[in-house]
Design a protein around this motif. Sequence first.
Motif, short mmCIF file in Angstrom:
data_model
loop_
_atom_site.label_atom_id
_atom_site.label_comp_id
_atom_site.label_asym_id
_atom_site.label_seq_id
_atom_site.Cartn_x
_atom_site.Cartn_y
_atom_site.Cartn_z
N LEU A 33 37.26 -18.08 26.94
CA LEU A 33 36.92 -18.30 25.55
C LEU A 33 35.41 -18.24 25.41
O LEU A 33 34.69 -19.00 26.07
CB LEU A 33 37.43 -19.67 25.08
CG LEU A 33 37.07 -20.11 23.67
CD1 LEU A 33 37.68 -19.18 22.62
CD2 LEU A 33 37.53 -21.55 23.44
N LEU A 34 34.92 -17.29 24.62
CA LEU A 34 33.50 -17.19 24.29
C LEU A 34 33.32 -17.88 22.95
O LEU A 34 33.93 -17.47 21.96
CB LEU A 34 33.05 -15.73 24.23
CG LEU A 34 33.31 -14.91 25.50
CD1 LEU A 34 32.88 -13.47 25.29
CD2 LEU A 34 32.62 -15.52 26.70
N LEU A 35 32.51 -18.91 22.91
CA LEU A 35 32.49 -19.84 21.79
C LEU A 35 31.08 -20.01 21.23
O LEU A 35 30.11 -20.02 21.98
CB LEU A 35 33.00 -21.19 22.32
CG LEU A 35 33.13 -22.35 21.37
CD1 LEU A 35 34.19 -22.07 20.32
CD2 LEU A 35 33.49 -23.60 22.17
N ASN A 36 31.00 -20.14 19.91
CA ASN A 36 29.77 -20.59 19.25
C ASN A 36 30.20 -21.38 18.02
O ASN A 36 31.38 -21.40 17.68
CB ASN A 36 28.82 -19.42 18.95
CG ASN A 36 29.33 -18.51 17.86
OD1 ASN A 36 29.45 -18.91 16.71
ND2 ASN A 36 29.62 -17.27 18.23
N PRO A 37 29.29 -22.06 17.34
CA PRO A 37 29.70 -22.92 16.24
C PRO A 37 30.39 -22.20 15.08
O PRO A 37 31.09 -22.84 14.29
CB PRO A 37 28.39 -23.55 15.76
CG PRO A 37 27.50 -23.50 16.94
CD PRO A 37 27.87 -22.23 17.65
N PHE A 38 30.23 -20.89 14.97
CA PHE A 38 30.77 -20.18 13.81
C PHE A 38 31.75 -19.07 14.16
O PHE A 38 32.15 -18.30 13.29
CB PHE A 38 29.61 -19.62 12.97
CG PHE A 38 28.66 -20.71 12.56
CD1 PHE A 38 29.02 -21.60 11.57
CD2 PHE A 38 27.46 -20.87 13.20
CE1 PHE A 38 28.18 -22.64 11.20
CE2 PHE A 38 26.60 -21.90 12.84
CZ PHE A 38 26.95 -22.79 11.84
N GLY A 39 32.15 -18.99 15.41
CA GLY A 39 33.10 -17.96 15.79
C GLY A 39 33.48 -18.07 17.26
O GLY A 39 32.91 -18.85 18.02
N TYR A 40 34.43 -17.27 17.64
CA TYR A 40 34.86 -17.22 19.03
C TYR A 40 35.53 -15.89 19.31
O TYR A 40 35.97 -15.19 18.40
CB TYR A 40 35.81 -18.38 19.37
CG TYR A 40 37.11 -18.39 18.61
CD1 TYR A 40 38.24 -17.72 19.10
CD2 TYR A 40 37.24 -19.07 17.40
CE1 TYR A 40 39.43 -17.74 18.41
CE2 TYR A 40 38.44 -19.09 16.71
CZ TYR A 40 39.52 -18.43 17.21
OH TYR A 40 40.71 -18.44 16.53
N SER A 41 35.61 -15.56 20.57
CA SER A 41 36.41 -14.42 21.00
C SER A 41 37.08 -14.79 22.31
O SER A 41 36.64 -15.70 23.02
CB SER A 41 35.58 -13.14 21.15
OG SER A 41 34.62 -13.28 22.17
N VAL A 42 38.15 -14.11 22.59
CA VAL A 42 38.95 -14.41 23.77
C VAL A 42 39.48 -13.10 24.32
O VAL A 42 39.63 -12.12 23.57
CB VAL A 42 40.09 -15.39 23.39
CG1 VAL A 42 41.05 -14.78 22.41
CG2 VAL A 42 40.77 -15.93 24.60
N TYR A 43 39.73 -13.06 25.60
CA TYR A 43 40.25 -11.84 26.21
C TYR A 43 41.00 -12.20 27.49
O TYR A 43 40.87 -13.33 27.98
CB TYR A 43 39.12 -10.86 26.51
CG TYR A 43 38.06 -11.38 27.45
CD1 TYR A 43 38.09 -11.10 28.81
CD2 TYR A 43 37.01 -12.16 26.98
CE1 TYR A 43 37.12 -11.58 29.68
CE2 TYR A 43 36.03 -12.64 27.83
CZ TYR A 43 36.10 -12.34 29.18
OH TYR A 43 35.13 -12.83 30.03
N ARG A 44 41.77 -11.25 28.00
CA ARG A 44 42.42 -11.48 29.29
C ARG A 44 41.43 -11.08 30.36
O ARG A 44 41.02 -9.95 30.48
CB ARG A 44 43.70 -10.65 29.43
CG ARG A 44 44.35 -10.94 30.79
CD ARG A 44 45.66 -10.26 31.00
NE ARG A 44 46.15 -10.63 32.33
CZ ARG A 44 47.23 -10.12 32.89
NH1 ARG A 44 47.97 -9.25 32.22
NH2 ARG A 44 47.60 -10.49 34.10
N GLY A 45 41.04 -12.06 31.14
CA GLY A 45 40.10 -11.83 32.22
C GLY A 45 40.82 -11.53 33.52
O GLY A 45 42.01 -11.24 33.54
N SER A 46 40.08 -11.66 34.58
CA SER A 46 40.67 -11.39 35.92
C SER A 46 40.39 -12.55 36.85
O SER A 46 39.60 -13.41 36.58
CB SER A 46 40.09 -10.11 36.49
OG SER A 46 38.69 -10.19 36.58
#
Length: 132
Positions: A119-132
Motif C-alpha cells: 500500500l502506497l499511502l499519503n494523506p489524500f490518496g493511495y495506490s495498491v498493487y500485487r507485489g512479489s
Amino acid sequence: MSTSTTASVSTHILDTSVGRPAEGVAVQLSARSGRTADWQALGGSATDADGRCKDLPALPEGTTHVRLDFAVEPYFEKSANQQADAQQDAPASRDSGAFFPEVAITFAVGAGEHYHVPLLLNPFGYSVYRGS
C-alpha cells in the motif's frame, strides 16, 4: 506460507508523503470462499518499523477472496501531532489530514499462490498493487 491447497498474504505500507514506512498501522485480514459467501474475520496485526505485517493469520483452505482493512487515520493523527510538536507556531489542535480514514483492499486468490499487497499511502490518496 502457502501450500498447494491454500494461498498466503503479506503486506507493507510506504507513506509516500514522507518517503518512509508507515509504522503502527492496524491491519485486519478477512477471507471468504466464493463471491457470495460471508466474510470471515481471521485476525490482524500492525505494521512494524519497516512498514510490514509479518504475522498475518494463515488463510483457510478454500479461500477465494481476501480483504485487508488498513486503519490509517490513527497513523495520520499521530504523524500530525508529531509534526505539530516539532513546530512552535503550529496550531494546538489539528485534524489528522487524512481524506481516507481507512483503506479496504479486496482481491481474488488462488490456491498455492503467495500474494504480497503493498500500500502506497499519503494523506489524500493511495495506490495498491500485487507485489512479489
